[in-house]
Design an enzyme around this catalytic site. Structure first.
Site, PDB file in Angstrom:
ATOM      1  N   SER A 202      63.679  12.769  52.362  1.00 48.68           N
ATOM      2  CA  SER A 202      64.497  13.362  51.311  1.00 48.68           C
ATOM      3  C   SER A 202      63.980  12.930  49.938  1.00 48.68           C
ATOM      4  O   SER A 202      62.881  13.315  49.557  1.00 48.68           O
ATOM      5  CB  SER A 202      65.964  12.991  51.536  1.00 48.68           C
TER       6      SER A 202
ATOM      7  N   HIS B  66      65.070  19.102  53.531  1.00 47.09           N
ATOM      8  CA  HIS B  66      66.326  19.702  54.044  1.00 47.09           C
ATOM      9  C   HIS B  66      66.308  21.228  53.904  1.00 47.09           C
ATOM     10  O   HIS B  66      67.326  21.839  53.591  1.00 47.09           O
ATOM     11  CB  HIS B  66      67.531  19.146  53.289  1.00 47.09           C
TER      12      HIS B  66
END
Length: 236
Positions: free
Chosen positions: A127, A162
């Protein structure tokens, strides 16, 4: 840059109920060592202690672990960032990409990480820990998703983690690449990762079936997704 970077769009111990992860196993394998030295850098989460302890539990018995706390969190306290030059892996956790970049620059990490990679340390992250290596990225550091243009630049172009796992990520990223707000780059779904060597993407892997990775490029007034071949890791 010179060196190896493994960028996780999601997954790893951070998104595992029991700490097991084929992506993390793959990361350790990249070092070629039986018990590699792995330093977790949880800056993006404000050095969240629970996050760091989850890392220690997930890697216990198969790596010599350490935590670099730039916020002087207990029980680790402050460690001279030059310790990064002694690692086989530097693993960067998720959280706020913008905050991570500001704190790292204050403590001199960009130069140290580039030196570590050139010496053979594998850089990795999930991330925000994926975003940071690129020139630019898609981030929710400011609340709503927004383009961020001042990454470390160890990897060229932009990043979007994501990609299919969080609402609006795909639509927003495609729009920013199409408009030129972000340069062309890589969109990585959760439970997938891309490995770069000397700044070039060399392969993509996943720890759950059907998790895609795309090279996203501007195409006229729009943007196009070019799928990468994604290899399923053992046990997937």
């Amino acid at each position: 840059m010179n060196g190896t970077v493994l960028t996780l769009g999601g997954g790893g111990f951070s998104m595992s109920d029991d700490g097991s992860s084929a992506l993390d196993d793959h990361l350790l394998d990249l070092t070629g060592k039986a018990t590699p030295r792995v330093c977790f850098v949880p800056t993006a989460s404000g050095d969240d202690a629970g996050y760091a302890r989850r890392f220690e539990a997930a890697f216990a018995g198969r790596a010599r672990t350490s935590v670099l706390s730039l916020f002087c969190r207990e029980p680790w306290g402050y460690t001279d960032p030059h310790v990064l030059l002694e690692q086989d892996v530097v693993y960067v956790g998720g959280g706020s990409t913008a905050n991570l970049l500001d704190v790292w620059r204050r403590h001199g990490l960009p130069e140290l990480l580039a030196r570590a990679a050139a010496q053979g340390t594998v850089l990795a992250g999930i991330s925000a820990g994926m975003n940071c290596w690129f020139e630019a990225s898609s981030t929710d550091s400011f609340g709503p998703l927004a383009p961020l243009e001042d990454g470390l630049g160890l990897l060229p172009g932009s990043a979007c983690p994501h990609y299919l796992g969080e609402a609006d990520r795909r639509e927003a990223y495609l729009g920013w690449v199409a408009s030129g707000a972000l340069p062309a780059g890589y969109a990585v779904d959760e439970y997938a990762a891309v490995r770069f060597v000397d700044g070039v993407a060399v392969d993509a892997v996943c720890e759950r079936p059907g998790r895609p990775v795309f090279r996203v490029e501007r195409d006229g007034a729009g943007a196009t997704e070019i799928p990468l071949d994604v290899r399923s890791l053992p046990g997937t």
